[in-house]
Design an enzyme around this catalytic site. Structure first.
Site, PDB file in Angstrom:
ATOM      1  N   SER A 125       0.822  -1.209   0.000  1.00 53.52           N
ATOM      2  CA  SER A 125       0.000   0.000   0.000  1.00 53.52           C
ATOM      3  C   SER A 125       0.854   1.256   0.000  1.00 53.52           C
ATOM      4  CB  SER A 125      -0.878  -0.014   1.254  1.00 53.52           C
ATOM      5  OG  SER A 125      -1.420   1.257   1.476  1.00 53.52           O
ATOM      6  N   TYR A 150      -2.221   0.247  10.390  1.00 56.01           N
ATOM      7  CA  TYR A 150      -2.456  -0.414   9.093  1.00 56.01           C
ATOM      8  C   TYR A 150      -1.219  -0.235   8.206  1.00 56.01           C
ATOM      9  CZ  TYR A 150      -3.630  -0.963   4.261  1.00 56.01           C
ATOM     10  OH  TYR A 150      -3.578  -1.335   2.949  1.00 56.01           O
ATOM     11  N   LYS A 154       1.865  -3.004   6.756  1.00 49.58           N
ATOM     12  CA  LYS A 154       2.311  -3.181   5.363  1.00 49.58           C
ATOM     13  C   LYS A 154       3.830  -2.998   5.279  1.00 49.58           C
ATOM     14  CE  LYS A 154      -1.593  -4.128   3.425  1.00 49.58           C
ATOM     15  NZ  LYS A 154      -1.854  -5.477   2.875  1.00 49.58           N
TER      16      LYS A 154
HETATM   17  C1  WQD Z   1      -9.826   8.682   1.347  1.00 42.75           C
HETATM   18  C2  WQD Z   1     -10.027  10.157   1.652  1.00 42.75           C
HETATM   19  C3  WQD Z   1     -10.376  10.586   3.992  1.00 42.75           C
HETATM   20  C4  WQD Z   1     -14.193   8.551   4.365  1.00 42.75           C
HETATM   21  C5  WQD Z   1      -7.206   3.693   1.654  1.00 42.75           C
HETATM   22  C6  WQD Z   1      -7.374   2.294   2.125  1.00 42.75           C
HETATM   23  C7  WQD Z   1      -6.056   1.681   2.456  1.00 42.75           C
HETATM   24  C8  WQD Z   1      -5.042   1.968   1.387  1.00 42.75           C
HETATM   25  C9  WQD Z   1      -4.952   3.427   1.039  1.00 42.75           C
HETATM   26  C10 WQD Z   1      -4.810   0.091  -0.069  1.00 42.75           C
HETATM   27  C11 WQD Z   1      -9.299  10.600   2.925  1.00 42.75           C
HETATM   28  C12 WQD Z   1     -11.611  10.959   3.180  1.00 42.75           C
HETATM   29  C13 WQD Z   1     -13.009   9.060   3.867  1.00 42.75           C
HETATM   30  C14 WQD Z   1     -15.237   9.438   4.750  1.00 42.75           C
HETATM   31  C15 WQD Z   1     -13.862  11.286   4.100  1.00 42.75           C
HETATM   32  N1  WQD Z   1      -5.362   1.260   0.198  1.00 42.75           N
HETATM   33  N2  WQD Z   1     -12.857  10.406   3.736  1.00 42.75           N
HETATM   34  N3  WQD Z   1     -15.021  10.782   4.591  1.00 42.75           N
HETATM   35  O1  WQD Z   1      -7.621   6.428   4.147  1.00 42.75           O
HETATM   36  O2  WQD Z   1      -6.677   6.957   1.859  1.00 42.75           O
HETATM   37  O3  WQD Z   1      -6.839   4.557   2.703  1.00 42.75           O
HETATM   38  O4  WQD Z   1      -6.272   3.813   0.645  1.00 42.75           O
HETATM   39  O5  WQD Z   1      -4.054  -0.516   0.580  1.00 42.75           O
HETATM   40  O6  WQD Z   1      -6.287   0.288   2.543  1.00 42.75           O
HETATM   41  O7  WQD Z   1      -8.180   2.307   3.272  1.00 42.75           O
HETATM   42  O8  WQD Z   1      -8.888   5.845   2.035  1.00 42.75           O
HETATM   43  O9  WQD Z   1     -11.257   6.029   1.397  1.00 42.75           O
HETATM   44  O10 WQD Z   1     -10.676   5.946   3.864  1.00 42.75           O
HETATM   45  O11 WQD Z   1     -10.104   7.969   2.551  1.00 42.75           O
HETATM   46  O12 WQD Z   1     -13.698  12.515   3.972  1.00 42.75           O
HETATM   47  O13 WQD Z   1     -16.342   9.032   5.211  1.00 42.75           O
HETATM   48  O14 WQD Z   1     -11.409  10.378   1.903  1.00 42.75           O
HETATM   49  O15 WQD Z   1     -10.142  11.557   4.999  1.00 42.75           O
HETATM   50  O16 WQD Z   1      -8.860  11.925   2.722  1.00 42.75           O
HETATM   51  P1  WQD Z   1      -7.459   6.056   2.743  1.00 42.75           P
HETATM   52  P2  WQD Z   1     -10.307   6.392   2.504  1.00 42.75           P
END
Ligand code: WQD
Length: 339
Positions: A125, A150, A154
């Site tokens: 990741s 998390y 990784k």
């Molecule tokens: C994306 C953006 C949140 C939810 C993911 C996977 C992780 C890894 C990396 C593969 C962020 C914002 C989110 C919400 C929001 N992938 N958000 N409201 O945290 O980048 O991590 O990609 O390994 O496994 O989890 O992804 O979709 O949670 O967040 O504003 O209800 O959306 O703050 O900026 P993240 P995410």
């Protein structure tokens, strides 16, 4: 070839199984269904016309995992997805993440070593980079202090694999995903969060369909053009196709070294508000959302330098953000019709 896919009924796993079957591989799935559902196996068969072998057990159970590998010593490769993967959740229960993600990997490496199975594709990741100092982030960018358990699992997993490769003569390709979103064009498989989604896009589509009242946007005070955090979103089918290329690369022994790392992104960063705008465009709906405080563990902005993967794997992400959101929305609508 005969390929084991752990976490194969999961989001990225199921899309990868489809692409492997489409390429004529024989696929064996292991999944404990802790974050997915068994009907996905039938859906994979509906899409491809071929049924993967499915074994339901937990990879943290050493005895059962040992027995599985002994019975499947003829595997040509392993693609390891099975892990917990929500940044926010890992902040609240680190030990659950370390135990699950590391114990399962150790058992897989042990099974491979004991049965002469050489080739591993590892689901890594972009979170290993933490908040990069320089963007876009390259495979050679420094792996920084993890911002979440998390991301730390990784990082630790990559290091464990590196030493196992050296000691036991294995080969591994670690694929560092950016943000996988979207669903298969058939709308028969897609992201299937159990309970309240942790990730942005399923939360958006569940808000759009009325399962959730409104989306919380975690922070609008970041140092970005519109103040919301930026990520490199990549269509899950583009990501799945890269796994087929990676496993074929190892089996046909055209890799450069025994432990290779590739960034799998599009090279474009989009903010939360831009993703919302794309959803509103493809759905024709006005999304109900409100800005709230930042989420602990979130980094501000990240997007990939994809040139190395493009060149070495002869692979490039093709689908646009609108296509990602359109397929995510079609999947959500199909899910609601199924209920
Ligand atoms: C994306 C953006 C949140 C939810 C993911 C996977 C992780 C890894 C990396 C593969 C962020 C914002 C989110 C919400 C929001 N992938 N958000 N409201 O945290 O980048 O991590 O990609 O390994 O496994 O989890 O992804 O979709 O949670 O967040 O504003 O209800 O959306 O703050 O900026 P993240 P995410």
């Amino acid at each position: 070839m005969k390929i084991l896919v752990t976490g194969g009924t999961g989001y990225i796993g199921s899309h990868t199984v489809v692409e492997l079957l489409n390429k004529g591989h024989h696929v064996v799935i292991i999944d404990n269904l802790s974050n997915s559902q068994a009907f996905v196996v039938e859906r994979i068969e509906e899409i491809t016309g071929r049924k993967p072998e499915f074994h339901r057990f937990d990879l943290t159970d050493k005895a059962v995992t040992d027995a599985f590998f002994a019975a499947h010593h003829d595997l040509d490769g392993v693609i390891h997805f099975a892990a917990f993967k929500a940044v926010g959740e890992s902040m609240t229960d680190p030990l659950m993440y370390y135990r699950n993600n590391l114990d399962s990997l150790i058992n897989i490496l042990q099974g491979m070593k004991d049965n002469g199975i050489k080739n591993l594709v590892f689901s890594s990741s972009c979170t290993v980079y933490g908040q990069p100092d320089k963007l876009p982030v390259k495979e050679t960018s420094p792996v920084k202090e993890a911002w979440s358990p998390y991301g730390n699992t990784k990082q630790m997993s990559e290091q464990m694999i590196k030493f196992a490769v050296q000691a036991y003569g294995l080969k591994c390709i670690a694929l560092r995903y950016f943000n996988p979103i979207g669903a298969h064009d058939s709308a028969l498989i897609g992201e299937l969060p159990l309970g309240e989604p942790n990730n942005l896009v399923p939360y958006i589509t569940q808000t759009g369909i009325g399962i959730r009242k409104s989306l919380q946007v975690f922070g609008s005070d970041y140092n970005t053009p519109d103040g919301t955090a930026i990520r490199d979103y990549i269509h899950v089918v583009d990501l799945a196709k890269a796994h087929v290329v990676a496993v074929d690369r190892m089996i046909s022994e055209v890799g450069k070294g025994d432990f290779e790392i590739f960034n799998l992104g599009t090279g474009n960063g989009y903010s939360v508000l831009e993703v919302i705008k794309s959803f509103e465009k493809v759905s024709g709906l006005k999304l109900n959302y409100r800005i709230v405080a930042r989420r602990p563990g979130d980094i501000e902005k990240v997007w990939a330098d994809t040139s190395y993967a493009n060149k070495e794997l002869k692979w490039k992400a093709e689908k646009s953000l609108d296509e990602m959101m359109r397929t995510a929305w079609n999947w959500e609508k199909a899910l609601s019709e199924k209920k």
